[in-house]
Design an enzyme around this catalytic site. Structure first.
Site, short mmCIF file in Angstrom:
data_model
loop_
_atom_site.label_atom_id
_atom_site.label_comp_id
_atom_site.label_asym_id
_atom_site.label_seq_id
_atom_site.Cartn_x
_atom_site.Cartn_y
_atom_site.Cartn_z
N ALA A 92 61.10 -19.71 -17.67
CA ALA A 92 61.75 -18.40 -17.72
C ALA A 92 62.00 -17.89 -16.30
CB ALA A 92 60.92 -17.42 -18.56
N SER A 93 61.60 -16.65 -15.98
CA SER A 93 61.94 -16.07 -14.68
C SER A 93 61.22 -16.70 -13.50
CB SER A 93 61.67 -14.57 -14.69
OG SER A 93 62.66 -13.90 -15.44
N MET A 94 60.30 -17.61 -13.75
CA MET A 94 59.73 -18.36 -12.63
C MET A 94 60.76 -19.33 -12.04
SD MET A 94 55.82 -18.82 -13.99
CE MET A 94 55.26 -19.80 -12.62
#
Length: 418
Positions: A92-94
């Site tokens: 995801a946002s990583m």
């Protein structure tokens, strides 16, 4: 189930991807921190026993060398598949710090200018304010989430993004990246660029700029610009069907619920319109038709991500020739970006701790921290020479639940509550 390494065993860990390509350490190998390992073990074991998360992996490095690794619980509860340190996750946002590094590399090479308007590279991307004007949006504003763009999950089914069919990058959308940005450009900006902060699809737009400038699909560009120079292994924008990723779950009572297609999961404590929440489709990670989301589309492992954190702690080296460019791990956006609460600002790649007292945090000023919607969190504390990554398969406990603070306190010396 729990698999962790304590005491002297920690000092002999072979970290695989983390070690490959890393420069020889200039300091002696740190002594294993058995007390910290025991605190983290208790914290994670309790979270699994209380069924707040199904499984988790935590790695800690000091001075670039491992001092803790542990895997707890199950990667797939129904299949009784144990979590391991090598289990791959949907990040995801990583994904954002990786694509941000790619953009900074292009800027350093002179192929893009961070202060240039995005229309220099994507002439048709001209979102407008509610009044009809189309202000200039710079690449830096996209990277720092001050562009006026947003995410559809905050507005829910009734918002402009939902009406236009804009994908947040975690659903099953089969549209291309270019089509998603065409739709995004039709939605009104939330504010004039540079005047406020709002978490956004800005990094997806940056991904399209990277594609245009390099003349390569984003996965190939990221591989050439970041993954290969930093010897980062185990990262990709899609997984082969044979690869068994960690099965994702959503917070639930009495235990987390296995995610299904287009499952909308509200973010606890987050502001949002009625019916808001992140729409997940776990099968997207296996779809060859899913566009590469620069803001949330990658998969990876904890050892690989810890190696990435060490690259960030080094100011971007060896990806960037000039380590620590202006703004890297600095609070370029101030109090209006308190996404981690009071005392936090925002810089390239994540939130930056400005005032540890206001944040009631044991972390040092200058700590960089962020997470991912599938249930992840990480931080880098440069003064303490610490890098910490936690990947879980439970949203949102592993991203912004109590476990995040409990792990942080365990790293710095606080025992978990019984």
């Amino acid at each position: 189930q729990r698999r962790s390494l304590l005491g002297a065993a920690v000092g002999s860990i072979t970290w695989g991807a983390m070690a490959q390509g890393a420069p020889a350490p200039a300091v002696a190998r740190p002594a294993p921190d058995q007390a910290m390992a025991q605190r983290i073990d208790r914290t994670l074991a309790l979270a699994v026993a209380q069924q707040r998360v199904v499984g988790a992996v935590v790695l800690v490095a000091r001075d670039g060398l491992p001092v803790y690794q542990g895997a707890f619980g199950q990667a797939d509860r129904e299949a009784r598949r144990a979590m391991t340190v090598a289990t791959p996750f949907r990040l995801a946002s990583m994904t954002k710090p990786i694509v941000t590094l790619a953009a900074l590399r292009l800027a350093e090479l002179g192929h893009i200018r961070l202060q240039a308007p995005v229309t220099d590279y994507l002439p048709d991307f001209r979102p407008r304010l509610a009044g009809g004007s189309a202000p200039a949006i710079t690449l830096q504003q996209l990277l720092l989430h001050t562009s006026g763009l947003g995410y559809g999950f905050e507005d829910g089914p009734g918002g402009a993004y939902a009406r236009l069919g804009v994908s947040d990058g975690l659903d099953r959308a089969t549209l291309t990246l270019q089509e998603n940005l065409r739709r995004l450009a039709q939605a009104p900006l939330y504010f004039a660029p540079g005047t406020q902060w709002r978490y956004s699809l800005g990094i997806d737009v940056v991904g399209a700029v990277i594609e245009r400038v390099t003349h390569r699909p984003l996965p190939q560009a990221v591989d050439a610009l970041v993954l290969q120079p930093a010897a980062l292994q185990g990262f990709a924008f899609s997984a082969p069907r044979r690869q068994r990723l960690a099965t994702p779950y959503a917070n639930g009572q009495p235990r987390p619920v296995r995610m299904t297609r287009d499952m909308r999961v509200p973010i606890p404590g987050a502001p949002g319109a009625p019916g808001s929440g992140v729409v997940f489709d776990p099968a997207r990670a296996y779809s060859a038709n899913a566009f590469p989301s620069g803001g949330g589309g990658m998969i990876g492992t904890a050892p690989g991500y810890l190696r990435l954190l060490e690259v960030l702690r080094a100011g971007g080296a060896p990806v960037l020739a000039r380590a620590a460019p202006a703004g890297w791990m600095q609070p370029l956006v101030g109090p209006q970006a308190q996404t981690q609460g009071p005392g936090w600002g925002f810089g390239y790649g994540g939130a930056v701790l400005v005032d540890p007292v206001a944040a009631a945090s044991p972390q040092s000023a200058g700590t960089l921290q962020w997470g991912g919607a599938y249930g992840h969190n990480w931080f880098i504390d440069p003064p303490q020479r610490l890098s910490v990554v936690m990947l879980t398969n439970t949203a949102f406990e592993g991203m912004n639940g109590a476990l995040v603070t409990q792990l942080r306190d365990a790293v710095y010396g606080a025992a978990p509550a019984a």
